[in-house]
Every structure is written in C-alpha cells, then in structure tokens.
Scaffold this motif. Structure first.
Motif, PDB file in Angstrom:
ATOM      1  N   ARG A 286       0.836  -1.196   0.000  1.00 39.86           N
ATOM      2  CA  ARG A 286       0.000   0.000   0.000  1.00 39.86           C
ATOM      3  C   ARG A 286       0.875   1.251   0.000  1.00 39.86           C
ATOM      4  N   ASP A 287       0.393   2.309  -0.646  1.00 34.32           N
ATOM      5  CA  ASP A 287       1.144   3.554  -0.776  1.00 34.32           C
ATOM      6  C   ASP A 287       2.585   3.274  -1.222  1.00 34.32           C
ATOM      7  N   PRO A 288       2.724   2.602  -2.353  1.00 36.53           N
ATOM      8  CA  PRO A 288       4.076   2.186  -2.788  1.00 36.53           C
ATOM      9  C   PRO A 288       4.912   3.357  -3.272  1.00 36.53           C
ATOM     10  N   ILE A 289       6.252   3.135  -3.224  1.00 32.40           N
ATOM     11  CA  ILE A 289       7.179   4.070  -3.867  1.00 32.40           C
ATOM     12  C   ILE A 289       6.915   4.088  -5.361  1.00 32.40           C
ATOM     13  N   GLY A 290       6.633   2.922  -5.899  1.00 32.66           N
ATOM     14  CA  GLY A 290       6.361   2.748  -7.307  1.00 32.66           C
ATOM     15  C   GLY A 290       5.875   1.337  -7.550  1.00 32.66           C
ATOM     16  N   THR A 291       5.611   1.028  -8.823  1.00 35.55           N
ATOM     17  CA  THR A 291       5.074  -0.286  -9.177  1.00 35.55           C
ATOM     18  C   THR A 291       5.919  -0.925 -10.262  1.00 35.55           C
ATOM     19  N   LEU A 292       6.256  -2.192 -10.067  1.00 33.56           N
ATOM     20  CA  LEU A 292       6.843  -3.010 -11.126  1.00 33.56           C
ATOM     21  C   LEU A 292       5.689  -3.727 -11.815  1.00 33.56           C
ATOM     22  N   LEU A 293       5.454  -3.403 -13.077  1.00 28.76           N
ATOM     23  CA  LEU A 293       4.390  -4.018 -13.856  1.00 28.76           C
ATOM     24  C   LEU A 293       5.004  -5.080 -14.756  1.00 28.76           C
ATOM     25  N   CYS A 294       4.805  -6.337 -14.403  1.00 23.16           N
ATOM     26  CA  CYS A 294       5.499  -7.459 -15.044  1.00 23.16           C
ATOM     27  C   CYS A 294       4.578  -8.112 -16.074  1.00 23.16           C
ATOM     28  N   VAL A 295       5.035  -8.173 -17.317  1.00 28.56           N
ATOM     29  CA  VAL A 295       4.193  -8.626 -18.426  1.00 28.56           C
ATOM     30  C   VAL A 295       4.832  -9.854 -19.071  1.00 28.56           C
ATOM     31  N   HIS A 296       4.144 -10.984 -18.974  1.00 34.52           N
ATOM     32  CA  HIS A 296       4.688 -12.232 -19.517  1.00 34.52           C
ATOM     33  C   HIS A 296       4.395 -12.348 -21.003  1.00 34.52           C
ATOM     34  N   GLY A 297       4.981 -13.363 -21.618  1.00 32.55           N
ATOM     35  CA  GLY A 297       4.769 -13.617 -23.033  1.00 32.55           C
ATOM     36  C   GLY A 297       4.024 -14.901 -23.271  1.00 32.55           C
ATOM     37  N   ASN A 298       4.341 -15.569 -24.364  1.00 29.63           N
ATOM     38  CA  ASN A 298       3.650 -16.791 -24.755  1.00 29.63           C
ATOM     39  C   ASN A 298       4.665 -17.932 -24.865  1.00 29.63           C
ATOM     40  N   PRO A 299       4.413 -19.103 -24.278  1.00 31.00           N
ATOM     41  CA  PRO A 299       3.181 -19.568 -23.642  1.00 31.00           C
ATOM     42  C   PRO A 299       3.308 -19.627 -22.116  1.00 31.00           C
ATOM     43  N   THR A 300       3.786 -18.576 -21.501  1.00 35.93           N
ATOM     44  CA  THR A 300       3.990 -18.573 -20.057  1.00 35.93           C
ATOM     45  C   THR A 300       2.814 -17.881 -19.346  1.00 35.93           C
ATOM     46  N   TRP A 301       3.009 -17.560 -18.097  1.00 40.25           N
ATOM     47  CA  TRP A 301       1.987 -16.832 -17.339  1.00 40.25           C
ATOM     48  C   TRP A 301       2.669 -16.123 -16.182  1.00 40.25           C
ATOM     49  N   SER A 302       1.924 -15.505 -15.304  1.00 34.48           N
ATOM     50  CA  SER A 302       2.494 -14.641 -14.263  1.00 34.48           C
ATOM     51  C   SER A 302       3.410 -15.371 -13.305  1.00 34.48           C
ATOM     52  N   TYR A 303       3.336 -16.682 -13.248  1.00 34.31           N
ATOM     53  CA  TYR A 303       4.238 -17.478 -12.407  1.00 34.31           C
ATOM     54  C   TYR A 303       5.699 -17.166 -12.730  1.00 34.31           C
ATOM     55  N   LEU A 304       5.942 -16.725 -13.960  1.00 36.96           N
ATOM     56  CA  LEU A 304       7.293 -16.402 -14.402  1.00 36.96           C
ATOM     57  C   LEU A 304       7.956 -15.346 -13.522  1.00 36.96           C
ATOM     58  N   TRP A 305       7.149 -14.506 -12.858  1.00 38.01           N
ATOM     59  CA  TRP A 305       7.681 -13.365 -12.099  1.00 38.01           C
ATOM     60  C   TRP A 305       7.680 -13.600 -10.591  1.00 38.01           C
ATOM     61  N   ARG A 306       7.549 -14.847 -10.156  1.00 45.71           N
ATOM     62  CA  ARG A 306       7.449 -15.135  -8.723  1.00 45.71           C
ATOM     63  C   ARG A 306       8.673 -14.668  -7.940  1.00 45.71           C
ATOM     64  N   SER A 307       9.869 -14.764  -8.549  1.00 45.47           N
ATOM     65  CA  SER A 307      11.073 -14.343  -7.828  1.00 45.47           C
ATOM     66  C   SER A 307      11.073 -12.837  -7.593  1.00 45.47           C
ATOM     67  N   LEU A 308      10.562 -12.069  -8.547  1.00 46.96           N
ATOM     68  CA  LEU A 308      10.478 -10.625  -8.356  1.00 46.96           C
ATOM     69  C   LEU A 308       9.464 -10.281  -7.275  1.00 46.96           C
ATOM     70  N   LEU A 309       8.379 -11.026  -7.220  1.00 48.73           N
ATOM     71  CA  LEU A 309       7.398 -10.804  -6.149  1.00 48.73           C
ATOM     72  C   LEU A 309       8.002 -11.134  -4.792  1.00 48.73           C
ATOM     73  N   ALA A 310       8.784 -12.214  -4.735  1.00 48.53           N
ATOM     74  CA  ALA A 310       9.380 -12.628  -3.465  1.00 48.53           C
ATOM     75  C   ALA A 310      10.481 -11.685  -3.015  1.00 48.53           C
ATOM     76  N   GLN A 311      11.224 -11.100  -3.976  1.00 49.80           N
ATOM     77  CA  GLN A 311      12.366 -10.247  -3.634  1.00 49.80           C
ATOM     78  C   GLN A 311      12.083  -8.773  -3.927  1.00 49.80           C
ATOM     79  N   ALA A 312      10.843  -8.388  -3.913  1.00 47.30           N
ATOM     80  CA  ALA A 312      10.459  -7.036  -4.320  1.00 47.30           C
ATOM     81  C   ALA A 312      11.275  -5.971  -3.602  1.00 47.30           C
TER      82      ALA A 312
END
Length: 917
Positions: free
Chosen positions: A44-70
């Motif tokens: 909440r009230d972030p400094i900013g947002t990392l907007l992670c956009v996957h490709g094909n044929p993947t999905w948002s799971y690809l960005w789990r490490s960035l979510l964990a190490q935000a």
C-alpha cells in the motif's frame, strides 16, 4: 479485487505465495468486462510499481522471484493476459493493439498511477513498451528480457517458429497438444526442476485452455499485411523516443530471439544498460539465478539516484585528489598510436620490430608504413571510430599491423584467444557484437561456423572462389593499397575505447573487459618504468596478448612456436630460438610454459644457451609462480632477474616481486606478490565484515559490498569496511589509472565490481603484511565458509604441497554455506604413486573420474600426514591422478569442479562403493 479461493491450484506451486493471487473483473474499452488473474504483493502507498508482463506460452508465475524479492516499498503486479494463465478464456483472438489496451484497462482498475517500471519478456516486451508509450507520465523505467520489437532485416526467424505458425501445425502444436507449451521450458539447460516445469504448464491442461496460446502465435506479424504489423512497427518506432532508463537482461542461448534482436533493442534504447547471462536461454528469469536480485538492485540504484560505475567514480577524482599506497608516481603515459607513440618515433628505423615464427622479419619502418596504409584503407572501406573489429589472426606481423591500424582508425579491437576453446570464442565474439572481422582463412572459416556478424577482411591473398567461401569482402593488401592514396584518419582521443579483451574463462564464462586509450597508455607507462624498458630491449612473449604491447613499448618482439591452448608444451629450445631471433633481453611466460621450459632444458644446444643467457628480465604471471620453479630457471636463464607481476585482465600490473624479495618474505598464508607499484592503491573488504558468501554472483563474479576509501596509511579510515590494515584478510580492491573502464554487456557484473566507488573489486582474496606486501590467498568463490568462519585455500594447499608425498593439492568446501566441511584432494608425487595407481586401475569400475582423472579416498597414513600439514580441521582426504586446470594458463586449479566432484563422492552419489581408509 478478491483473493483467489483456497482451493486454487496456485497453492501448491513452488516459489509462489498463494496470498499474491487475486481475481478481479475489469471493464474493457468496448463496454464489456473480463475476469483477470493477477499476482500482486499488495504493497500500500508504494514508492512505485513493477508491472510485469509475460509472453507466450507462459503466465504470471514467471515473475514469482520478483514478487518474493520485491524492492522495499515497491508494489509488484504480474497479470495473466486474457486467455492465458488463470485469466478468463476468450472466444476470439486478441491482437497486439488490443492487448496493450487491455493492460491499460487493468492498470486503471488496479489504481496504478506511477511511477511505474515495466518488466517485459517475449511477447510481453512489445505489450509493455506499448503500455509505456501510452503512459509516458507514469513511466520511469523499463526492464526487458529476451524479446523483440521488430524483425531485423538480416535476421532469419527460427524454422521451428515459422513451422509452428503455419495454420495446420499451429493448431496441432499449440492447441491440440502441449508441444509448444512444454517446449518453452525445454530449451533451458541444465533442465529446470520438474516441479517448476509442471507449474509453467499448469494453466494449459486442456486444448480449450490453450486456445490463446495458438492465437498468440498467429498474432506474430511475419507478413507486412498482418493486422498486428502496423501496431508493432508503431511501438518499435515509438521506442526510440522513450528517454527513461532501460535495463536489458539477456539469455544468449535463446533459440528464438538472437543477437540481431538484441542489437536492434540496443539501437532503439541507446541509453540502456545490458547484462548477458551467458548460460541462460529463452526463459532468462528462470535460467539466471540472480535475475530478480539484479532487477531489484537496478531499481534500488534508480530509487536512490546512485548508479555506481567505475568510470564516473574515477572521472570525479583527479590524480591529485588521491593518496597513493605506494611511493612515487607513474611516468607520463605514451600514446598507443599516432603522434608521440613509440611506433611513430621509430618510423624511420630499419632495425627489427617483429619476427614471425616462420622467421619473417619486419622492420620498424615497414611496420609503421603498413599501419598507416591499413588505417587509411580501413577508414576508406567504412571503418569508423567506435566500430568493433574482431581479430582472428594468430600472433604475427599481420596481427600486429592490423591491431595498430585499427587503433589508428579510432576503432576497437576485440581479442578472444584460442585458449577459450571454440565455444568460448564463439560466445565471446558474439557477445561483443563485432562490426568487422580480420582473419586468416582458418579464422574466417571459424567465424562462419560461429555465425559471427561483421564484414570480413582476409589478411592473406585469396582467389575469387575462396573469398566468396570465406565471405571476405577485402584483403589486407587490398585495404593497404587503397589507403596509400588516402589521408590518414584523425588521431583517436585518449577517452575513446580501444580494446575489448576477454578474460581467461578459468572461473566461469569469459568476460569482455573494455579499455580506453588512456588506460592502456597508463599501463604502458607503468610497465616501462617498473622494468626499466628502453628501446634497446627485445621481447619474447610466450603469452600472446602481451606481445601486442611490444610496438607500443618501442621494443622488438616475437612469440615462440607453441600453441596458445597448450602453454605447458613450450620447450626450452622453442624459447631459445625465439630469443635468438630478436636477440631477446626480456621474456614473459606463464608458469605452465616455464615448467615446460625447465623440463626440456637438457636438450638445449650451446647456441641456444647463449641466446637465453642474454635475457636480463624474466616475467611470469597469470597464476601463482613457485619459488623453486623460479630458482631452478636460473640455470636456463642465468642472467635474468625473475619477477612475478600480479594482476589480471582487468588491471595489470598491480604489484611486483622479485625472486630475491620472495626469498626474503619467506612462507606465509598465501602467495606473496610484492608491493603495490607506483600509482596503485590496494585495500581489502574484510571477509568478516563486508562480504556475504550468499551474495557471490557466480564462479566468475564477486558479490557486493560497502563503499569506502583508504588513505594508504595502513589503517581503516571509513565506515564502509575498506581497509589496508596489515593482516586483515579480505577481497582485494585496486585503484589505479590503468584499471579497465568497464565490463562489456555485463551491467550487473560491472556494478558489483565497482560497488566501492573508484575501486575495482578483483574477486581475489588476500592480505597485506606489515611490510606492505600483498599476499593472495585464493578467489572469492573458493573461500570455504566453515562454522568457525572463512577459510582461504591457498595457504593450506601450500602447506600440504611441502609434503614429499604430495605433488599438488586442492582445498574445497562441501556442504551448506556457513557450515562447510573442508575436503582435501591431493595428487601424489610420482615416486609415491606407483602402488596407489594400481589400485586406481582396479577401482575404475567403482569410482568416478574428474575429467578423466581416477580418484579414491586416501589411505590412513597419507590422510593423517595431510591433516597434520593442513593445520585446520579436515573432513576427508581424497586422491586424484590429476587436478583440472584452466585452458589458457594450464596453471589455475578449477576448485569449483573439484568441489562438485568431492560433494558427489562424499554424499555417495559419485563413488558408491568407496570406503574410508
């Protein structure tokens, strides 16, 4: 926005916190609405947002490490495209332009206002850039993994992708079967963990759920009239107007997006910073363990406006601002080429400048004229300042002339020698993005096999058929002839890049090291003053890259007849013949080469001995040089003063020590490499304070540490941990005018190596003694982190190698960091190995090999002797027939390979039948 239900399949996926999973309904621009699945860390009230956009044929799971190490204070949002992952399935295809609009609708619904850093991969790259173009006021940065915004004209689309895009196969490969879905992770090597591969395909279990996978492939606009071609071209064109910071993180082993796509991205984002993970493929965030950490570090640097680079830190400090650790200052730096250079000063000299292995002699006058002609000719055929020219020519007069001509034309040489092996050279030269290649027929043939870009110039005459076969547009003679009627190019600036030289690759993929003219000039000045080099000296360089500096030093040079990939095969006769050819006074050779010389000294003729007796200076570097070896060489080079300069590709020399000084220093913990040279500062980041073993980037890169400075007085002077205190073991840091400018295409490595502003972190470990001498104790990745603290390997190995039974030793750590066990692997001296070698042969069926080296657990008597000599707790002692060495120097032990093997043996997976003696 609602949390995904407790029964969500995401609850059991490795590395994914199901609390990140959210479902929300979003109205779209056409008046309808769609159900989206989003991973969101919920800051909440972030400094900013990392907007992670996957490709094909993947999905948002690809960005789990960035979510964990935000990054602290940053929100990370990773949506599944409509029709993909766990978002709503679609009844109709979604084109590129609509995907960009969809993403805008989603960010509006999520209340994302900025600042935003987009992170895109594959087809998510153009979608994320399209979003950034539509939200310029919110965009502050972009991160792009393997992707493309355009189809480079000289790039051929991989056959598999074109095949998958044909209507008949598209349905079969992408929708009716999981071939395409599973293929995305199948290209990674080593293979991704099975649980991760399953997670990546989990949302695509049925044909109905794979319909958008098919539609994404169909939306690749190969044809000029494709509906998504114009939107893609608008995004690609608009990208050039984006002026925010951009980070490119690339996996070169990608079978889909190649070097042409990367070059296109670099041209569209000239402000970008690039890091190549040489072992990574298409799923770069999966293949590169530090991907998320590197993104986080980049974001942190941006947040605090504190980008650290060696170049900017060094430019902010003048030489007068520094307090140097050593006495004196370096001599004025000569130019590499042009006015004031040694080559120009000897342009009328008819004495010998170079002697080829074949005996061909080239005078200074001839060399200078050839360089002038080639430089003007290179400019005439299109070589421009900053262009990169790959050198595929063995050490010779042709190579020497070509190198100095490239410099005189203001261009940059790229040097990756045969010691890297074919695959290593290919990886290095492709990463350097050469514009031109100068080579022998063999070199140009290799370039074709490597798939290297660049216009070709042959150094020898070729017939029309051969020129076409090798792809050579010009020959060196033709270029020189053209140059005779042309004006010579303008003098290059001292701040221009002049060389990309690749490291040996002894501890990981070879790194490109970029030098500017002023840094090489400073190196020349230091070499000249340190070793009293004058125009009366002549050089034999058994290490080929060093021979290239001969003309810049103003000394006649040659190389002995030896394969650079086998320096240990240099014979005393070959060295003596080379010395006789130039009447040598200086010899530079690696320890492996010198061992070969010593082993064959008995074959020298009287004339060859006389040639070697005229050598006044012997230098050996590239690996530790033993005192017994230097002392024994006194019989071969009786008048030579033996010196062992310490340094590396990134900075050489740093220190210097003579045989007499080594004798005076005696034994110690590590290898004594002498005192810092004039103009060079040496300090440490203590292992106990500034270095976390878990931060080590790889076998080839150091971790990160705090910045500080030293006043050269031998005391710690800042709170950053950098110290020159005697006896303090730590990572060795160097500050000098001849330190490299930067690593090439390795943003994260460069950032790590220069994290102490103004200093280069070497990755070596050592200490200064009370006399100001530097002792090297190993490499950072080779430090053993035991429960009692850090243990460096070299000193322990030296103590064991003093045993009569031991010819060589390697000390490695096995087990989890901070609690590693010490394992010793020894090679027996020949006179002690006969009985044991019989047992080796008998055990071959039940033991593993270390690159062909039979191994076994040591007998009790040997084990006890080794443990006593080691003087540290040793968990196990193993015996091998030999130790793996690096290719270029054939001297450095690959301790990490030894550690992996020892771990397998001791865990029972490498030698299941072995018993402790």
């Amino acid at each position: 926005m609602v949390r995904a239900p407790a029964s969500s399949p995401l609850r059991n996926l490795p590395g994914l916190d199901s609390a990140w999973s959210h479902l929300l309904t979003v109205p779209d621009s056409s008046g309808g609405e769609h159900r989206w699945h989003v991973l969101d860390n919920g800051v909440r009230d972030p400094i900013g947002t990392l907007l992670c956009v996957h490709g094909n044929p993947t999905w948002s799971y690809l960005w789990r490490s960035l979510l964990a190490q935000a990054p602290p204070g940053w929100r990370v949002v990773a949506p599944d495209h409509l029709g993909m992952g766990y978002s709503e399935r679609l009844n109709a295809p979604r084109r590129l332009a609509q995907r960009v609009t969809d993403l805008s609708d989603l960010t509006e619904a999520l209340g994302i206002r900025g600042p935003v850093i987009t992170v895109g991969h594959d087809w998510g790259g153009p979608i994320s850039v399209g979003w950034g173009l539509a939200h310029r006021s919110q965009l502050v940065g972009m991160v792009l993994g393997n992707t493309a915004l355009a189809f480079p004209p000289d790039d051929s689309v991989p056959a598999l992708i074109r095949l998958a895009n044909t209507p008949l196969l598209r349905a079969l490969v992408c929708e009716l079967t999981q071939t395409f879905v599973r293929g995305a992770s199948a290209v990674s090597w080593p293979p991704l963990p099975r649980a991760v591969r399953r997670a990546l395909v989990a949302p695509y279990a049925s044909a109905a759920r794979r319909r958008s996978v098919r539609d994404f492939v169909a939306d690749i606009p190969f044809a000029s009239d494709h509906p998504s071609r114009e939107p893609l071209e608008k995004i690609a064109s608009g990208a050039r107007s984006i002026d925010v910071r951009v980070l490119l993180l690339w996996g070169p082993r990608d079978p889909v997006f190649g070097e042409a796509h990367l070059e296109d991205l670099c041209s569209r984002f000239p402000q970008s910073q690039l890091h190549r993970y040489e072992r990574a493929s298409h799923l770069v965030m999966e293949d590169a363990p530090t991907f998320a950490a590197d993104v986080v570090q980049w974001v942190d640097d941006m947040t605090h406006c504190a980008r650290v680079s060696t170049r900017s830190a060094r430019d902010q400090q003048s030489a007068g601002d520094r307090t140097l650790a050593s006495s004196g200052t370096p001599a004025p730096a000569p130019a590499l080429c042009g006015r004031g250079s040694a080559l120009s000063e000897r342009a009328a000299d008819r004495s010998t400048a170079w002697v080829d292995r074949t005996g061909v002699t080239v005078s200074w006058a001839t060399l200078a004229r050839r360089v002038d002609d080639l430089a003007a000719g290179l400019a005439a055929i299109g070589v421009r300042p900053k262009d990169r020219v790959g050198m595929l020519v063995p050490p010779s007069a042709d190579l020497t002339a070509a190198v100095y001509a490239v410099w005189a034309a203001g261009a940059v040489i790229v040097v990756a020698d045969k010691g890297l092996g074919f695959s290593g050279m290919r990886r290095a030269l492709r990463s350097a993005h050469v514009d031109y290649l100068i080579g022998t027929p063999q070199g140009l043939a290799a370039a074709r096999l490597m798939g290297l870009p660049g216009r070709r110039i042959a150094v020898t005459r070729l017939g029309g058929l051969n020129r076409r076969a090798f792809g050579a547009e010009h020959t060196a003679d033709g270029v020189a002839a053209l140059g005779r009627s042309m004006a010579r190019p303008g003098e290059p600036s001292q701040d221009q890049d002049c060389a990309v030289v690749f490291t040996s690759g002894a501890t990981g993929p070879a790194k490109g090291v970029v030098y500017r003219h002023r840094q090489v000039s400073a190196q020349l000045a230091l070499l000249r003053s340190t070793y009293g080099i004058t125009g009366q000296d002549r050089l034999v360089a058994a290490f080929a890259p060093f021979a290239l500096l001969g003309p810049a030093l103003g000394i006649g040079s040659t190389v002995p007849d030896v394969d650079v990939t086998s320096p240990d095969e240099l014979t005393a006769g070959a060295l003596a013949d080379a010395a006789a050819a130039v009447d040598a006074t200086v010899v530079f050779a690696s320890p492996a080469a010198l061992r070969g010389v010593l082993a064959t000294a008995g074959d020298l003729s009287a004339a060859q001995r006389r040639a070697l007796s005229r050598v006044r200076l012997l230098m050996s570097a590239g690996a530790p040089v033993s005192v017994p070896l230097l002392r024994a060489l006194g019989e071969v080079l009786p008048e030579a003063e033996a010196h062992t300069p310490y340094g590396m590709t990134e900075v050489l020399p740093v220190t210097d020590v003579s045989l007499a000084e080594l004798d005076a220093a005696g034994d110690g913990n590590g290898v004594c490499v002498g005192r810092p040279l004039p103009g060079v500062e040496v300090a440490m980041i203590p292992l106990s304070e500034g270095v976390d073993p878990k931060l080590s980037r790889s076998a080839d890169d150091s971790g990160t540490g705090d910045g500080s400075a030293s006043d050269g007085s031998g005391t710690c002077v800042s709170d950053g941990g950098l110290t020159s205190q005697a006896g303090m073991t730590g990572e060795i840091c160097i500050r000098a005018e001849h330190v490299k400018d930067r690593y090439d295409a390795l943003w994260a490595t460069e950032r790590d190596s220069s994290s102490v502003p103004g200093w280069h972190r070497t990755g070596d470990v050592g200490h200064l003694d009370t006399e100001g001498r530097l002792w090297v104790e190993g490499r950072m990745p080779h430090v053993i982190w035991t429960a009692e603290g850090a243990l460096t390997p070299v000193g322990v190995e030296q103590r064991m190698e003093r045993l009569d039974e031991v010819a060589a030793a390697a000390v490695v750590g096995v087990g989890p960091l901070d609690a590693q066990a010490v394992v010793v692997v020894v090679v027996l001296a020949r006179r002690h190995s006969q009985g044991l070698s019989i047992r080796f042969r008998r055990r071959n069926l039940s033991t593993r090999r270390l690159r062909g080296a039979p191994v076994q657990l040591a007998p009790l008597e040997l084990s006890d002797a080794v443990r006593t000599a080691a003087a540290v707790p040793v968990a196990a002692v193993l015996v091998a027939s030999r130790l793996p060495l690096d290719i270029r120097h054939a001297s450095k032990v690959d301790r990490q390979q030894v550690a992996r093997w020892a771990d397998r043996v001791l865990s029972g997976t490498g030698s299941p039948r072995a018993r402790h003696a």
